[in-house]
Write an enzyme that holds these catalytic residues in place. Structure first.
Site, PDB file in Angstrom:
ATOM      1  N   ASP A   2       0.817  -1.222   0.000  1.00 32.22           N
ATOM      2  CA  ASP A   2       0.000   0.000   0.000  1.00 32.22           C
ATOM      3  C   ASP A   2       0.851   1.274   0.000  1.00 32.22           C
ATOM      4  O   ASP A   2       0.648   2.170   0.847  1.00 32.22           O
ATOM      5  CB  ASP A   2      -0.916   0.034   1.243  1.00 32.22           C
ATOM      6  CG  ASP A   2      -1.723  -1.239   1.426  1.00 32.22           C
ATOM      7  OD1 ASP A   2      -2.167  -1.814   0.418  1.00 32.22           O
ATOM      8  OD2 ASP A   2      -1.914  -1.652   2.588  1.00 32.22           O
ATOM      9  N   GLU A  33     -11.532   0.407  -2.918  1.00 32.90           N
ATOM     10  CA  GLU A  33     -10.631   0.909  -1.865  1.00 32.90           C
ATOM     11  C   GLU A  33      -9.436   1.584  -2.538  1.00 32.90           C
ATOM     12  O   GLU A  33      -9.389   1.740  -3.755  1.00 32.90           O
ATOM     13  CB  GLU A  33     -10.176  -0.239  -0.951  1.00 32.90           C
ATOM     14  CG  GLU A  33      -9.367  -1.306  -1.663  1.00 32.90           C
ATOM     15  CD  GLU A  33      -9.077  -2.537  -0.793  1.00 32.90           C
ATOM     16  OE1 GLU A  33      -9.525  -2.612   0.363  1.00 32.90           O
ATOM     17  OE2 GLU A  33      -8.387  -3.449  -1.301  1.00 32.90           O
TER      18      GLU A  33
HETATM   19  O1  FUB Z   1      -3.253  -3.541   3.486  1.00 29.70           O
HETATM   20  C1  FUB Z   1      -4.552  -3.727   3.983  1.00 29.70           C
HETATM   21  C2  FUB Z   1      -5.553  -3.339   2.974  1.00 29.70           C
HETATM   22  O2  FUB Z   1      -5.372  -4.119   1.793  1.00 29.70           O
HETATM   23  C3  FUB Z   1      -5.480  -1.927   2.477  1.00 29.70           C
HETATM   24  O3  FUB Z   1      -5.963  -0.990   3.391  1.00 29.70           O
HETATM   25  C4  FUB Z   1      -6.240  -2.057   1.220  1.00 29.70           C
HETATM   26  O4  FUB Z   1      -6.148  -0.971   0.361  1.00 29.70           O
HETATM   27  C5  FUB Z   1      -5.646  -3.313   0.647  1.00 29.70           C
HETATM   28  O5  FUB Z   1      -4.443  -3.087  -0.034  1.00 29.70           O
END
Ligand code: FUB
Length: 342
Positions: free
Chosen positions: A32, A241
């Protein structure tokens, strides 16, 4: 986040052999990446994955991270420094579990680290921590940001000095559970509502302190090519997301992950609030369930920081950050990237 990780440890045919870039570090797992240039140096604010042994599920319990390590380098391709633990759940008074994708910003001599974390009631909120240095260590505020919820904060400062936070994530990110500022523990995903408008990412201006919202978060509307908002059933294009905002040639580029279809896509708008019109794919699926990125200009070139699972040979929750150049065509359209085809 979700499940269906591919375990490639027994594969004789290496799916990473044509990878266009290599992991920035391999002594820890990182994911991320939110990249920024501070004082002429590149800093990467990323999740710090580790093996917690938690079984996989659609809520993303296997992403059980508990601290952050910030990486930095003086140039793309240069030596990468791991600055050690910058913030840990042990030092966050309201911490429950799961430190997910962070971002950072600089204002008035201070650095701000924004992070999603479940509180003691297992509800994701967004916190902020402060440091005098871009690499930390950071000191967390005693409470989450008032009125914050869900995951994946991305903080963008416009040319006029105004700063906005973009955030949210469905499924395990809990965005679909928030109705008029209240948390309703009902459907696990929005996928049961395919005919209804897709759940919208959120945007709020930050106040001058950078520690609170200056306004109630608003829905950020993403329209299709015909000017219609996406429906929840449009898994190829609707927001899931990993929000990111950057500006190119005076236009606002909002990019994000489509989650269960594993792409990074983008939409363009004329101001920080939108509406934004869908444009296309930025980054095709990478190996591992999640796809998450940041886009940043460094010395006149554009780069995308992203992750895959090369170091762990395909374990979805054990990722590694990478970087590659991103290019635009003459009309300002991003040229889609395939991370496994040179
Ligand atoms: O790394 C945990 C979660 O997985 C992140 O917050 C999301 O965007 C995904 O990459």
């Amino acid at each position: 986040t979700g499940t269906d990780s591919t375990n490639l440890t027994s594969s004789s045919n290496d799916p990473f052999k044509n990878a266009i870039s290599q992991p920035l570090v391999s002594h820890i797992f990182t994911a991320d990446p939110s990249a920024h240039v501070f004082n002429g140096r590149i800093y990467i604010y990323n999740s710090h994955d580790y093996e917690a042994g938690t079984p996989e599920n659609d809520n993303g319990d296997h992403f059980a991270m508990k601290d952050y390590h910030i990486l930095s380098m003086d140039s793309i391709g240069g030596k990468v420094t791991d600055h050690g633990v910058a913030l840990s759940t042990e030092n966050i008074p309201w911490a429950g579990r799961q430190l997910w994708a962070p971002d950072a910003a600089y204002k008035n001599g201070k650095y701000f680290l924004y992070f999603p974390l479940k509180d003691k009631n297992d509800i994701f909120k967004i916190g902020v921590a402060i440091s005098d240095k871009p690499e930390g260590p950071f000191k967390a505020e005693p409470e989450p940001i008032n009125g914050s919820f869900s995951i994946d904060p991305a903080v963008f400062t416009d040319n006029n000095g105004k700063t906005y936070m973009y955030f949210g994530g469905i499924w395990g990110g809990q965005l679909q559970r928030w109705k008029n500022g209240k948390y309703v523990n009902e459907s696990k995903t929005d996928l049961e509502k395919d005919e209804q408008p897709a759940v919208a990412p959120q945007v709020a201006e930050m106040d001058k302190s950078m520690l609170q919202f200056a306004e109630k978060p608003k829905d950020l509307i993403i329209l299709d090519e015909n000017g219609k908002p996406f429906l929840g059933g449009n898994h190829e294009k609707r927001f899931f997301e990993a929000a990111w905002m950057h500006k190119y040639n005076g236009k606002y580029y909002f990019s994000y992950s489509t989650g269960d279809t594993h792409q990074i896509v983008y939409a363009i708008g004329n101001n920080p609030y939108g509406p934004f019109t869908y444009q296309g794919v930025v980054l095709k699926p990478v190996i591992g369930w999640t796809n998450h990125h940041s886009i940043v200009e460094i010395k006149g070139k554009w780069f995308i920081f992203y992750h895959d699972t090369q170091v762990s040979k395909g374990k979805t929750h054990l990722r590694n950050v990478k970087v590659t150049e991103l290019k635009y065509d003459d009309n300002g359209k991003i040229i889609p990237i395939d991370a496994y085809s040179k």
